[in-house]
Design an enzyme around this catalytic site. Structure first.
Site, PDB file in Angstrom:
ATOM      1  N   CYS A 142       0.871  -1.221  -0.112  1.00 21.98           N
ATOM      2  CA  CYS A 142       0.126   0.046   0.029  1.00 21.98           C
ATOM      3  C   CYS A 142       0.982   1.300  -0.116  1.00 21.98           C
ATOM      4  O   CYS A 142       1.559   1.514  -0.935  1.00 21.98           O
ATOM      5  CB  CYS A 142      -0.874  -0.299   1.328  1.00 21.98           C
ATOM      6  SG  CYS A 142      -2.318   1.074   0.951  1.00 21.98           S
ATOM      7  N   LYS A 163     -12.657   7.599  -1.846  1.00 21.47           N
ATOM      8  CA  LYS A 163     -11.939   6.488  -1.417  1.00 21.47           C
ATOM      9  C   LYS A 163     -12.444   5.311  -1.999  1.00 21.47           C
ATOM     10  O   LYS A 163     -13.450   4.846  -2.122  1.00 21.47           O
ATOM     11  CB  LYS A 163     -12.249   6.241   0.266  1.00 21.47           C
ATOM     12  CG  LYS A 163     -11.203   5.405   0.948  1.00 21.47           C
ATOM     13  CD  LYS A 163     -11.409   5.213   2.361  1.00 21.47           C
ATOM     14  CE  LYS A 163     -10.535   4.323   3.206  1.00 21.47           C
ATOM     15  NZ  LYS A 163     -10.817   4.211   4.481  1.00 21.47           N
ATOM     16  N   SER A 192      -8.447  -0.355   0.360  1.00 24.38           N
ATOM     17  CA  SER A 192      -8.857   0.829   1.490  1.00 24.38           C
ATOM     18  C   SER A 192      -7.633   1.887   1.113  1.00 24.38           C
ATOM     19  O   SER A 192      -6.693   2.038   1.833  1.00 24.38           O
ATOM     20  CB  SER A 192      -8.773   0.387   3.037  1.00 24.38           C
ATOM     21  OG  SER A 192      -9.119   1.197   3.761  1.00 24.38           O
ATOM     22  N   HIS A 234      -4.806  -4.709  -0.214  1.00 20.84           N
ATOM     23  CA  HIS A 234      -4.599  -5.627   0.998  1.00 20.84           C
ATOM     24  C   HIS A 234      -5.018  -6.966   1.425  1.00 20.84           C
ATOM     25  O   HIS A 234      -6.161  -7.261   1.762  1.00 20.84           O
ATOM     26  CB  HIS A 234      -5.298  -4.740   2.272  1.00 20.84           C
ATOM     27  CG  HIS A 234      -4.649  -3.441   2.503  1.00 20.84           C
ATOM     28  ND1 HIS A 234      -3.690  -3.225   2.981  1.00 20.84           N
ATOM     29  CD2 HIS A 234      -5.029  -2.304   2.249  1.00 20.84           C
ATOM     30  CE1 HIS A 234      -3.242  -1.960   3.213  1.00 20.84           C
ATOM     31  NE2 HIS A 234      -4.214  -1.466   2.622  1.00 20.84           N
ATOM     32  N   GLU A 236      -3.538  -9.184   3.074  1.00 22.64           N
ATOM     33  CA  GLU A 236      -3.153  -9.597   4.282  1.00 22.64           C
ATOM     34  C   GLU A 236      -4.442  -9.177   5.253  1.00 22.64           C
ATOM     35  O   GLU A 236      -4.593  -9.584   6.360  1.00 22.64           O
ATOM     36  CB  GLU A 236      -1.871  -8.943   4.987  1.00 22.64           C
ATOM     37  CG  GLU A 236      -2.090  -7.405   5.373  1.00 22.64           C
ATOM     38  CD  GLU A 236      -2.288  -6.185   4.431  1.00 22.64           C
ATOM     39  OE1 GLU A 236      -2.389  -5.096   4.468  1.00 22.64           O
ATOM     40  OE2 GLU A 236      -2.325  -6.727   3.109  1.00 22.64           O
ATOM     41  N   ARG A 248     -15.581   2.491  12.494  1.00 22.87           N
ATOM     42  CA  ARG A 248     -14.716   3.698  13.091  1.00 22.87           C
ATOM     43  C   ARG A 248     -15.292   4.922  12.497  1.00 22.87           C
ATOM     44  O   ARG A 248     -15.577   5.808  13.360  1.00 22.87           O
ATOM     45  CB  ARG A 248     -13.274   3.258  12.860  1.00 22.87           C
ATOM     46  CG  ARG A 248     -12.372   4.678  13.358  1.00 22.87           C
ATOM     47  CD  ARG A 248     -11.119   4.587  12.680  1.00 22.87           C
ATOM     48  NE  ARG A 248     -11.360   4.593  11.331  1.00 22.87           N
ATOM     49  CZ  ARG A 248     -10.266   4.269  10.527  1.00 22.87           C
ATOM     50  NH1 ARG A 248      -9.236   3.576  10.795  1.00 22.87           N
ATOM     51  NH2 ARG A 248     -10.569   4.502   8.970  1.00 22.87           N
TER      52      ARG A 248
END
Length: 308
Positions: A142, A163, A192, A234, A236, A248
């Site tokens: 990233c 985003k 993300s 991502h 992972e 969040r």
């Protein structure tokens, strides 16, 4: 063979519970074998989550892995207990004279900043240059990948209007690559980020795109000249990582879209489904295997660019 971790590192218990083979340092010392030395330069705020995610992937191969957790020398983290950092992390300046078969440079939530305005940019430049003489293979993830491709090739990151957030379909563009053994033609990867790398600039730099998406652009880039891979998404991530980010932002009143193609029926009330786990293990397992096949047995020979 297992991944070697300190027995009191939180990831040790988590991965043991999941069935991942882990080995305490005292056990590994009794084996007459040279483990692969992999460093994790962890720039993420939730360091325990991140170190567990990467340990899970690189610890799933048949090879013994020695994982070294590395931090920026002067940068103070505000989201992880100082006791944890003191116990398990080594500052870069303490490891700079050592050699590593592999190094992972993680992302960081600082996409909005120009690279040169990042407080630890000068040391990160030192680290990226150091990889060329002390690391056999580097994996930039990233923002870490964006930093590397910018440093070595001048490729820019560009801000997105909205985003890129969710699970996006990607294509296997280079099936013959050893890093993509076992990959399907199409699959999804969690994304993300507020920035992107553009394909035309990657092509102009003479780099090879291994994975890409019609929706969110290039994903995995091979930079053979600098012994590196750059991935901007991502693999992972845990099953609930995007959910944690979404919850969040909702709790903070931040404007955010429901992550695309993540919840069944795009309904945040339903548990998300993990549809990338197998390809995550394939990619990192292939990286570890390729590293093992080519790294010199005498790790100091990395300084001379020697391979098997």
């Amino acid at each position: 063979m297992p991944i070697k971790l300190p027995s009191d590192l939180p990831a040790y218990d988590v991965l043991t519970h999941e069935g991942v083979m882990v080995m305490a340092e005292e056990q590994a010392a009794r084996q007459d074998i040279r483990p692969l030395r992999i460093g994790l330069l962890n720039l993420m705020p939730k360091k325990i989550d991140t170190e567990t995610q990467f340990a899970r992937l690189i610890g799933a191969t048949p090879l013994q892995i020695e994982l070294t957790l590395i931090r920026m020398t002067e940068h103070e983290t505000r989201n992880t207990a100082p006791a944890h950092m003191e116990a398990f992390y080594r500052p870069f300046q303490d490891v700079k004279n050592e050699f590593f078969d592999g190094l992972i440079i993680t992302g960081a939530p600082i996409e909005h900043l120009p690279f040169q305005e990042v407080t630890y940019w000068d040391e990160l430049v030192e680290i990226m240059d150091w990889t060329q003489t002390h690391v056999h293979s580097t994996f930039g993830v990233c923002w870490g990948g964006m930093a590397m491709i910018h440093h070595f090739h001048g490729v820019q990151k560009h801000m997105l209007e909205a985003k890129a957030f969710g699970c996006f379909r990607h294509q296997n563009l280079t099936p013959a690559s050893p890093y993509l053994r076992g990959f399907s033609d199409e699959f999804v990867i969690p994304v993300s980020r507020w920035t992107e790398i553009r394909q035309d600039e990657v092509d102009a730099a003479g780099l090879t795109t291994l994975l890409g998406s019609e929706d969110v652009g290039p994903c995995l880039i091979e930079d053979a000249a600098h012994k590196a891979l750059y991935i901007f998404n991502h693999f992972e991530y845990d099953s609930d990582t995007l959910k944690g980010e979404y919850d969040r932002d909702v709790a903070a009143g931040t404007q955010i879209n429901v992550p695309m193609n993540y919840y069944p029926g795009d309904d945040p009330a339903r548990p998300p489904q993990n549809r990338w786990r197998s390809h995550a293990h394939l990619l990192y397992g292939n990286w570890v295997n390729q590293m093992y096949q080519t790294t010199p047995f005498d790790i100091t020979q990395i300084a001379h660019g020697t391979s098997r």
